[in-house]
Design an enzyme around this catalytic site. Structure first.
Site, PDB file in Angstrom:
ATOM      1  N   GLU A   1      43.282  39.088  47.856  1.00  0.00           N
ATOM      2  CA  GLU A   1      44.576  39.757  47.990  1.00  0.00           C
ATOM      3  C   GLU A   1      44.556  40.682  49.197  1.00  0.00           C
ATOM      4  O   GLU A   1      43.522  41.274  49.519  1.00  0.00           O
ATOM      5  CB  GLU A   1      44.882  40.549  46.725  1.00  0.00           C
ATOM      6  CG  GLU A   1      46.269  41.167  46.694  1.00  0.00           C
ATOM      7  CD  GLU A   1      46.527  41.923  45.408  1.00  0.00           C
ATOM      8  OE1 GLU A   1      47.643  42.450  45.236  1.00  0.00           O
ATOM      9  OE2 GLU A   1      45.602  42.000  44.571  1.00  0.00           O
TER      10      GLU A   1
ATOM     11  N   ASP B   1      41.957  40.666  34.683  1.00  0.00           N
ATOM     12  CA  ASP B   1      41.340  40.360  35.969  1.00  0.00           C
ATOM     13  C   ASP B   1      41.172  38.859  36.176  1.00  0.00           C
ATOM     14  O   ASP B   1      41.389  38.347  37.282  1.00  0.00           O
ATOM     15  CB  ASP B   1      39.995  41.069  36.082  1.00  0.00           C
ATOM     16  CG  ASP B   1      40.147  42.583  36.017  1.00  0.00           C
ATOM     17  OD1 ASP B   1      41.202  43.083  36.414  1.00  0.00           O
ATOM     18  OD2 ASP B   1      39.193  43.258  35.556  1.00  0.00           O
TER      19      ASP B   1
ATOM     20  N   ASP C   1      39.433  38.628  42.525  1.00  0.00           N
ATOM     21  CA  ASP C   1      40.246  39.796  42.211  1.00  0.00           C
ATOM     22  C   ASP C   1      39.354  41.020  42.284  1.00  0.00           C
ATOM     23  O   ASP C   1      38.395  41.154  41.511  1.00  0.00           O
ATOM     24  CB  ASP C   1      40.874  39.664  40.821  1.00  0.00           C
ATOM     25  CG  ASP C   1      41.696  40.886  40.445  1.00  0.00           C
ATOM     26  OD1 ASP C   1      42.723  41.133  41.107  1.00  0.00           O
ATOM     27  OD2 ASP C   1      41.303  41.605  39.509  1.00  0.00           O
TER      28      ASP C   1
END
Length: 466
Positions: free
Chosen positions: A331, A422, A247
């Site tokens: 992501e 996170d 992340d």
């Protein structure tokens, strides 16, 4: 409903050749005139080989530095002149001018007396500048880049590309992978600091010589190399590939699913006071003076230090991730969208956020992960950007309410689990990435390795390719 305006048609055939010859000053083909023109093809690498770039710093002599400065200026001038020729040919005559025509125009430019200085530069280097212009137009026609812009001395990077006929390479028999590099139009070899060796016996495909704003000279050698894949990494006691979810953030640069966090270096913030002091000092100097140039070089050296530290940190971190894991999940971030300037209220806050994103180097981190996964036999899974990794509980998978950026911990209303924002996002990314990985892996024939990159937005294409 008004009819759409028709696109202007291009002039072709004999009329186009006449315009090129009489109006644009492009000579006709003389060499191999009877042979049909074929499009140039880029260098094709061997099966199983990778194109790898090795970058070294070198220290030119005073004569070499002067010749390189002339080369950089000539490349910039030829690029701009070729851009003006191609743009003017279409705007004024509706004639398309390609790479071959610009090369013939280059011959005419070099024959003019007022441009005799072009002969002091290798012709292959100038042709490469025109090839870069042609590639810029190709990206524009494919709608992946904007229309090419002229290069400016103070804005564009000083660089020149030498193909195989533009330099001489002599390998040192006592230290394989190192040797002497002599550029065209130069009599002495470069004083290269070999921080590491090239593959033994490999001859560079091409060289790129550049000078950064801090005045440092670098040479980048492109070689063909067979990169060995790393051994597969599995979970202890099973044959399931080891995966890690990443992340990306600003509080911590990267957070892994096991709770490990890489601190944000905040290099721009660390040197902000020194940069501001130097910028004020630069503003007080007279334009064109030597004192102003000295301050400018100090600012350039400081920015070069920031860039070197950032790249080295990301390089070490991504290499460790690729070595320790088989599947890496990130992501799909639209960094360009995140950097769009805000309008109205909150502009100062948005400017600070954009500065922090640029300082983090997310784009460089993702780029390194992509090519290292391709080299070393790993798989990078890119989860859809609209996947609710932050809001979803990693324990019960219930989607919670939207969270403000200031909220760093939250509790699930369904199961009561307390999550670090996170870490929870990294765990959800890992689970979703493995789901996508197994969808593609199960569709592959036996013995075939999973692709290096799996994107959720291109999942159907991946399944069809399998």
């Amino acid at each position: 409903m008004e009819e759409a305006a028709e696109k202007p048609k291009a002039v072709k055939g004999v009329q186009a050749e006449r315009i090129k010859r009489e109006e644009l000053g492009i000579e006709e083909r003389r060499k191999h005139a009877g042979r049909k023109a074929t499009p140039l093809r880029s260098h094709a690498k061997e099966t199983g080989a990778q194109h790898r770039v090795y970058r070294f710093r070198f220290y030119p002599t005073e004569t070499q530095a002067e010749q390189l400065v002339r080369t950089f200026g000539a490349c910039r001038w030829v690029y701009n002149e070729g851009l003006a020729l191609r743009s003017g040919a279409w705007e004024q005559h509706r004639v398309r001018v390609g790479f071959a025509e610009t090369c013939r125009a280059l011959t005419g430019w070099k024959q003019a007396e007022e441009r005799a200085w072009l002969k002091e530069v290798s012709s292959t280097v100038l042709q490469q500048a025109l090839r870069h212009l042609d590639q810029a137009f190709t990206r524009f026609f494919r709608e992946v880049a904007k229309y090419p812009k002229p290069r400016k001395k103070q804005r564009s990077r000083d660089a020149a590309t030498y193909v195989r006929t533009g330099f001489r390479w002599v390998e040192d028999p006592e230290r394989p992978g190192t040797g002497l590099i002599t550029l065209a139009k130069q009599s002495e070899p470069l004083d290269v600091r070999w921080s590491r060796a090239l593959p033994a016996g490999a001859v560079p495909v091409r060289l790129s010589v550049m000078r950064d704003r801090a005045g440092r000279y670098f040479v980048s050698a492109l070689v063909e190399e067979r990169v060995s894949s790393l051994p597969a990494v599995f979970l202890s006691g099973s044959r399931e590939p080891k995966a890690v979810g990443l992340d990306l953030g600003l509080a911590s640069l990267v957070t892994l699913d096991d709770g490990t966090k890489l601190d944000h270096p905040r290099l721009l913030k660390r040197y902000a006071e020194k940069l501001a002091r130097l910028q004020r000092e630069l503003h007080r100097k007279v334009k064109g003076s030597q004192n102003r140039d000295k301050v400018r070089q100090r600012i350039a050296r400081l920015y070069a230090l920031i860039g070197d530290v950032r790249r080295d940190m990301l390089d070490q971190f991504t290499t460790r991730l690729v070595r320790e894991n088989q599947v890496l999940v990130v992501e799909d971030l639209s960094i360009v969208t995140l950097l769009r300037p805000a309008r109205g209220k909150g502009r100062r806050r948005k400017a600070g956020l954009s500065r922090a994103i640029l300082d983090a180097g997310w784009g460089e981190l993702l780029r390194q992960l992509r090519y290292k996964c391709e080299w070393y036999g790993r798989t990078l899974v890119v989860v859809d950007r609209f996947f609710p990794s932050t809001r979803r509980c990693s324990a019960c998978h219930v989607k919670g309410p939207k969270l403000d950026v200031s909220v760093r911990e939250w509790a699930c209303a369904e199961c009561g689990a307390v999550h670090d924002r996170d870490v929870n996002a990294a765990v959800n990314l890992r689970d979703e990435g493995m789901r996508l990985y197994w969808l593609v892996a199960s569709a592959l024939p036996p013995g075939r390795q999973a692709p290096a990159v799996i994107k959720a937005s291109e999942l159907e294409e991946c399944l069809l390719a399998a």
